[in-house]
Every structure is written in structure tokens, then in C-alpha cells.
Write a protein that holds these residues in place. Structure first.
Motif, PDB file in Angstrom:
ATOM      1  N   LEU A  65     -21.909 -16.075 -23.711  1.00  0.00           N
ATOM      2  CA  LEU A  65     -21.261 -15.339 -22.623  1.00  0.00           C
ATOM      3  C   LEU A  65     -19.877 -14.830 -23.012  1.00  0.00           C
ATOM      4  O   LEU A  65     -19.476 -13.742 -22.589  1.00  0.00           O
ATOM      5  CB  LEU A  65     -21.161 -16.241 -21.388  1.00  0.00           C
ATOM      6  N   SER A  66     -19.147 -15.615 -23.776  1.00  0.00           N
ATOM      7  CA  SER A  66     -17.802 -15.181 -24.158  1.00  0.00           C
ATOM      8  C   SER A  66     -17.806 -13.988 -25.097  1.00  0.00           C
ATOM      9  O   SER A  66     -16.795 -13.291 -25.233  1.00  0.00           O
ATOM     10  CB  SER A  66     -17.050 -16.346 -24.808  1.00  0.00           C
ATOM     11  N   LYS A  67     -18.926 -13.731 -25.728  1.00  0.00           N
ATOM     12  CA  LYS A  67     -19.016 -12.616 -26.664  1.00  0.00           C
ATOM     13  C   LYS A  67     -19.457 -11.319 -26.002  1.00  0.00           C
ATOM     14  O   LYS A  67     -19.509 -10.280 -26.648  1.00  0.00           O
ATOM     15  CB  LYS A  67     -19.977 -12.968 -27.803  1.00  0.00           C
ATOM     16  N   ILE A  68     -19.812 -11.405 -24.709  1.00  0.00           N
ATOM     17  CA  ILE A  68     -20.213 -10.188 -23.991  1.00  0.00           C
ATOM     18  C   ILE A  68     -18.969  -9.395 -23.619  1.00  0.00           C
ATOM     19  O   ILE A  68     -18.052  -9.933 -22.982  1.00  0.00           O
ATOM     20  CB  ILE A  68     -21.013 -10.549 -22.727  1.00  0.00           C
ATOM     21  N   PRO A  69     -18.872  -8.133 -23.966  1.00  0.00           N
ATOM     22  CA  PRO A  69     -17.677  -7.352 -23.622  1.00  0.00           C
ATOM     23  C   PRO A  69     -17.606  -7.099 -22.121  1.00  0.00           C
ATOM     24  O   PRO A  69     -18.607  -6.791 -21.478  1.00  0.00           O
ATOM     25  CB  PRO A  69     -17.871  -6.038 -24.393  1.00  0.00           C
ATOM     26  N   ARG A  70     -16.430  -7.253 -21.586  1.00  0.00           N
ATOM     27  CA  ARG A  70     -16.218  -7.048 -20.151  1.00  0.00           C
ATOM     28  C   ARG A  70     -15.062  -6.081 -19.960  1.00  0.00           C
ATOM     29  O   ARG A  70     -14.074  -6.095 -20.699  1.00  0.00           O
ATOM     30  CB  ARG A  70     -15.886  -8.371 -19.447  1.00  0.00           C
ATOM     31  N   GLY A  71     -15.203  -5.265 -18.924  1.00  0.00           N
ATOM     32  CA  GLY A  71     -14.141  -4.356 -18.602  1.00  0.00           C
ATOM     33  C   GLY A  71     -13.077  -5.040 -17.778  1.00  0.00           C
ATOM     34  O   GLY A  71     -13.255  -6.144 -17.263  1.00  0.00           O
TER      35      GLY A  71
END
Length: 250
Positions: A237-243
Motif C-alpha cells: 500500500l505504501s508504494k501506491i502513488p497517491r495524489g
């Protein structure tokens, strides 16, 4: 005279000596007896399932419905469960339809009551007492308000999930809906309702009886789940890019 002066000085020193703490025996006794923690502290340390702070009876709403689910009156609880089982057997095993069952039940009841009333006039006995059944406005409003509150709360949870503010809640809701879809494809709606009904009449009473053991096991399970979620969060989850998410203050 010298001896007398020495005795008087000793007595003055004894009198002027300040009073110290209690004797060693009393202090040792006080040290041996450890103060017991307050019941509130012990209660705060006990883990309860789903963060429950109230008794199971109060969580279920209290009153007669909670008494039935917790088998406070075994006759009533057994009667309710037996009635639900009979209805499920009639619909699922025998193959009755809802409208057919309602009509047949009303026909049978009306015929019995009609013949009973007519027979009482011939044998000079009082007719059967048929109670007047009506739904009060207070109960109807209470049910409507409860239903409205639960629906609004569900909508609020869905809105919060859709806004993407809580990833953990999003995954929980998706997993729950996915599980319900699998269960719904395996059994029909009436069987699912019957399973939920039986669950409400068995699980709460068993949990109330063995709540200490269940809560201890649930605490260990929740600790393991949090540990696995932390690993999953760190690796995936921490590697998923978030805006950037900016909360608007109103």
C-alpha cells in the motif's frame, strides 16, 4: 552530681528527638501489603470484542428483543426459533409461496373463529375473545426513525469510503461486500435471512457465556491481523502513488 547531670542530658535528648516513622514491623507490614488497583483500572485493561464497553444485553438494544436473543425466557426464545424454522421449512422444503401461505393461514383462522363463534351462540356460551390488533403511531415512528438512522449511517460510511480518506475502511467495506456477494450467489435471500436469524439466537448467548475466553482469543487474533496489515501496508500500500488530499474546512 555528674551522674545526675548526665542522666538529665540524656533524657532531654530523648525528649527533643523528633518522632520518626512507625516501627519497622508496621512499615514491613505496609510494604508487604500491596495496594489493590481500582476496579476501573482492571476493567480498562480488559480487551472486549469490537471495543465493547457495555454488557451484551445493552448492546443488543435491551428490552424484550434482547431477552429473546439471550434466552432470558427459554420458552419464548424456543417458540420464536421454532416458528422461524417452520416458516423456512414451508417456503424452502415444501415449496409454499408467500402469498399462498398468507391466504391459506387467514382462511384457516377465519373458518375456525367463525365456526367457534357460531357454536357458542347455540350452546349459550360467551364467544371467543379476539383482541384488537393495531400498530400505534409511537411504535411506527420509532421504527421509522431507527431505520432512517441506520440508512443514513450506511450512506455516510459509503461516502467516506468513496472520498478515499481511509484506505483501511475502504478495503474492509470492499471485502465485506465481496463476501456478501459470494454468500448471495450460494443461497437465496430467505435462507440467508434464516441463517442470520438463527445466528442472532445462538451466537450472542454463547458469547455472553464465554465472553472472557472469546475476548482473549479475539485480542490475539486482532494483534496478528494488525501485524499482517502493517506488513502489507509497508510492502504494497505504501508504494501506491497517491495524489495530494486537501481537506476543505467549512
Amino acid at each position: 552530681m555528674a551522674e545526675h547531670s548526665e542522666d538529665s542530658s540524656v533524657t532531654e535528648q530523648i525528649e527533643e528527638k523528633p518522632r520518626g516513622p512507625p516501627s519497622s514491623s508496621s512499615s514491613s507490614d505496609s510494604e508487604g501489603e500491596k495496594p489493590e488497583p481500582a476496579p476501573s483500572v482492571l476493567k480498562a485493561k480488559v480487551y472486549r470484542l469490537f471495543g465493547r464497553e457495555k454488557p451484551v444485553h445493552h448492546v443488543l438494544g435491551g428490552g424484550k428483543p434482547a431477552d429473546v436473543m439471550l434466552w432470558r425466557d427459554k420458552k419464548i426464545s424456543a417458540g420464536v426459533l421454532t416458528g422461524a424454522t417452520v416458516i423456512w421449512v414451508l417456503f424452502e422444503v415444501v415449496g409454499y409461496h408467500l402469498l399462498t401461505l398468507v391466504c391459506h393461514g387467514l382462511v384457516l383462522s377465519l373458518v375456525i373463529l367463525f365456526l367457534w363463534s357460531k357454536a357458542c351462540t347455540f350452546i349459550n356460551k360467551s364467544p371467543p375473545r379476539i383482541p384488537e390488533v393495531s400498530i400505534s403511531e409511537e411504535h411506527a415512528v420509532k421504527v421509522a426513525l431507527t431505520l432512517r438512522h441506520e440508512i443514513n449511517r450506511a450512506f455516510a460510511v459509503l461516502r467516506e469510503v468513496a472520498l478515499g480518506r481511509d484506505l483501511k475502511k475502504f478495503l474492509t467495506v470492499i471485502a465485506g461486500l465481496w463476501f456478501l456477494s459470494i454468500v448471495g450467489s450460494s443461497v437465496n435471500f430467505l435462507t440467508l435471512v434464516y441463517i442470520l436469524f438463527v445466528t442472532l439466537h445462538t451466537v450472542p448467548v454463547l458469547y455472553e457465556k464465554y465472553e472472557d475466553k472469546v475476548d482473549a482469543t479475539a485480542e490475539k487474533a486482532m494483534a496478528e491481523i494488525k501485524k499482517q496489515y502493517a506488513i502489507f501496508d509497508a510492502k504494497v500500500l505504501s508504494k501506491i502513488p497517491r495524489g495530494p488530499l486537501k481537506d476543505k474546512k467549512h
